[in-house]
Design a protein around this motif. Sequence first.
Motif, short mmCIF file in Angstrom:
data_model
loop_
_atom_site.label_atom_id
_atom_site.label_comp_id
_atom_site.label_asym_id
_atom_site.label_seq_id
_atom_site.Cartn_x
_atom_site.Cartn_y
_atom_site.Cartn_z
N THR A 162 -24.16 -0.56 -1.66
CA THR A 162 -22.80 -0.41 -2.19
C THR A 162 -22.27 -1.75 -2.68
N VAL A 163 -22.85 -2.83 -2.17
CA VAL A 163 -22.34 -4.16 -2.55
C VAL A 163 -22.76 -4.53 -3.97
N GLY A 164 -22.01 -5.46 -4.55
CA GLY A 164 -22.41 -6.02 -5.85
C GLY A 164 -23.21 -7.29 -5.61
N VAL A 165 -23.26 -8.15 -6.62
CA VAL A 165 -24.06 -9.37 -6.45
C VAL A 165 -23.35 -10.40 -5.58
N GLY A 166 -22.03 -10.30 -5.48
CA GLY A 166 -21.26 -11.17 -4.59
C GLY A 166 -21.58 -12.64 -4.79
N GLY A 167 -21.80 -13.35 -3.66
CA GLY A 167 -22.03 -14.79 -3.71
C GLY A 167 -23.40 -15.18 -4.25
N ARG A 168 -24.26 -14.20 -4.50
CA ARG A 168 -25.62 -14.53 -4.95
C ARG A 168 -25.77 -14.36 -6.47
N ALA A 169 -24.64 -14.41 -7.19
CA ALA A 169 -24.66 -14.09 -8.62
C ALA A 169 -25.65 -14.95 -9.41
N ASP A 170 -25.67 -16.26 -9.14
CA ASP A 170 -26.55 -17.15 -9.93
C ASP A 170 -28.00 -16.78 -9.73
N TYR A 171 -28.37 -16.61 -8.45
CA TYR A 171 -29.76 -16.24 -8.15
C TYR A 171 -30.08 -14.87 -8.76
N TYR A 172 -29.18 -13.90 -8.51
CA TYR A 172 -29.49 -12.53 -8.90
C TYR A 172 -29.62 -12.39 -10.41
N ASP A 173 -28.78 -13.10 -11.14
CA ASP A 173 -28.80 -12.96 -12.59
C ASP A 173 -30.13 -13.45 -13.20
N GLN A 174 -30.80 -14.33 -12.49
CA GLN A 174 -32.12 -14.80 -12.95
C GLN A 174 -33.23 -13.84 -12.49
N SER A 175 -32.86 -12.94 -11.59
CA SER A 175 -33.88 -12.12 -10.94
C SER A 175 -33.79 -10.66 -11.39
N GLY A 176 -32.73 -9.96 -10.96
CA GLY A 176 -32.58 -8.54 -11.29
C GLY A 176 -33.29 -7.66 -10.27
N ALA A 177 -32.99 -6.36 -10.35
CA ALA A 177 -33.46 -5.42 -9.33
C ALA A 177 -34.99 -5.31 -9.29
N MET A 178 -35.63 -5.44 -10.45
CA MET A 178 -37.08 -5.27 -10.48
C MET A 178 -37.76 -6.38 -9.66
N ARG A 179 -37.32 -7.62 -9.86
CA ARG A 179 -37.92 -8.73 -9.12
C ARG A 179 -37.41 -8.78 -7.67
N ASP A 180 -36.10 -8.54 -7.52
CA ASP A 180 -35.48 -8.74 -6.21
C ASP A 180 -35.84 -7.63 -5.22
N MET A 181 -36.05 -6.41 -5.71
CA MET A 181 -36.26 -5.29 -4.80
C MET A 181 -37.57 -4.53 -5.02
N VAL A 182 -37.89 -4.23 -6.29
CA VAL A 182 -39.04 -3.34 -6.53
C VAL A 182 -40.36 -4.06 -6.25
N GLN A 183 -40.51 -5.28 -6.79
CA GLN A 183 -41.79 -5.98 -6.67
C GLN A 183 -42.18 -6.20 -5.21
N ASN A 184 -41.21 -6.30 -4.33
CA ASN A 184 -41.53 -6.58 -2.93
C ASN A 184 -41.18 -5.40 -2.01
N HIS A 185 -39.88 -5.15 -1.79
CA HIS A 185 -39.52 -4.16 -0.76
C HIS A 185 -39.98 -2.75 -1.09
N LEU A 186 -39.65 -2.26 -2.30
CA LEU A 186 -40.02 -0.88 -2.62
C LEU A 186 -41.54 -0.74 -2.72
N MET A 187 -42.17 -1.78 -3.24
CA MET A 187 -43.63 -1.77 -3.34
C MET A 187 -44.28 -1.67 -1.95
N GLN A 188 -43.72 -2.40 -0.99
CA GLN A 188 -44.26 -2.35 0.37
C GLN A 188 -44.08 -0.95 0.97
N LEU A 189 -42.92 -0.35 0.74
CA LEU A 189 -42.71 1.01 1.27
C LEU A 189 -43.69 1.98 0.62
N LEU A 190 -43.85 1.84 -0.67
CA LEU A 190 -44.81 2.70 -1.39
C LEU A 190 -46.21 2.54 -0.80
N CYS A 191 -46.61 1.31 -0.54
CA CYS A 191 -47.94 1.06 0.02
C CYS A 191 -48.11 1.74 1.38
#
Length: 482
Positions: A217-246
């Motif tokens: 439910t949260v937005g990017v909040g205090g991590r805006a600089d980091y997140y804007d260079q990253s995005g959901a694909m790098r920040d979540m899919v490449q690691n967390h969702l990929m691990q769950l899928l595995c």
Amino acid sequence: MVARVIPVDPFDLVVLGATGDLAQRKILPALCRRLAEGQMPPEAQIIGAARSALSLAAFKEMVADNLAADRGGARISADDITAFLDRLEYVTIDARSGDGWQELGARLRPDITRAFYFSVAPALFGDLAQRVSEHGLATPQTRIVVEKPFGHDLDSARALNAMLAQHFTEAQIYRIDHYLGKETVQNLMAVRFANILFEPLWNARFVDHVQITVAETVGVGGRADYYDQSGAMRDMVQNHLMQLLCLIAMEPPHRFDPDAVRDEKLKVIRALDPVAPGDVVRGQYGAAAGLPGYIDEVGDARSHTESYVALKVGISNWRWKGTPFYLRTGKRLAARTSEIAVTFRDPPHSIFGEDAEWRENVLVIRLQPNEGMTLRVMIKEPGPGGMRLKDVALDMSFAKALGDDMQIPDAYERLIMDVIRGNQTLFMRGDEVEAAWAWTDPVIGAWTADATAPLSYPAGSDGPEAAARLLQRDERQWREVR
Ligand code: NAP
């Protein structure tokens, strides 16, 4: 029921970046809780290290303030905090120069487990590895813990792996994905491999599709600089969702042993089909319901960074060919929830006739909130009037099943103790990380080459409508994010 605590051997743990957000909010409170639970031996020493020139007293005050601000949770008493502060040391060091490293070396004890937790910006990982090594601090019992993100694409991950390999063996490197430390994520393996019930059905013949959702439910909040260079694909899919899928898709490893588990996960990643352009939806939240939009939060009206991704993923192996895995994750969605839903196929024939109401069996594993499992099954609707069917949930909350006083440890507690024990099962191996980037890179590359903006979705909604169409097209629908 009280969790069983097995004390670990004495250790020296150096938290590099000890004054930072992650150390203060997660790592040090996790260690304090382990002390409170009796897992930390009296000889354990925790050395905070960072650039700030702090006295030990000032560092202890900083840690105490953070723990007292309820960051440690109810499991920490004032006595625990006092005992924990007694274990702390502080050294001022600079990753980019030789300052402080000799002093740090003088605090470390020979012949016991030694761990360096790299809780600094990724740009400093290489400097830290170099300093630890050139100051002779890397003994055979030394482990390093590397925070995420591990690279931002395949090339950078390869370069980071190669650089770490100059100073440490793979058996010494612990790449953190804190999702793997979550109790329910580990439960995926227990559910699959400690029960005969599911495994015979766990394949394309019986599983219609799988949905993996990590909604925030949260937005990017205090991590805006980091997140804007990253995005959901790098920040979540490449690691967390990929691990769950595995963990959902892998073959049973022959043993619950680090390399056996990681070999099987790697095979899944290598079997993933490339994502077709029409099988991915990227979104960015817009201002709605009093909530700011993504571009307001990052302060860049031209940002095309995605805060939402939905994907249809195929796995080309004998077990899964023909069963789609739908993945979605996003910020500023309607609810905070993480779950995996395995939807089974219909029985081959209905003895109740063509008109019988029918719902598929669905096994839902909830990672948060309210960790647990639900199995939706068909039963007879009570009462006269013929055989009417109804689907009901067999619902199991782990907290209820294990006793309401059961404390589920935070992921960092589990993972740091695994580092001390020398157990790499829940850490990503170098080849696994590279394979995940090799699969993710073309998706991100296509977006970079395309000047089109991500699809807008209202903050607080279920995400872009195109994500719903991704499943409707296959005559399926997402589970509600609630
Ligand atoms: P942070 O708040 O910016 O803290 C960075 C730490 O690094 C500070 O203790 C800082 O010390 C130290 N540092 C900076 N330059 C240094 C140098 N030249 N030599 C020695 N120490 C130096 O960062 P963070 O949010 O804690 O993040 C740390 C790591 O965890 C990053 O890799 C991040 O991606 C990862 N991570 C963080 C979170 C989170 O929730 N914060 C979540 C997941 C992953 P001084 O302040 O004393 O200079």
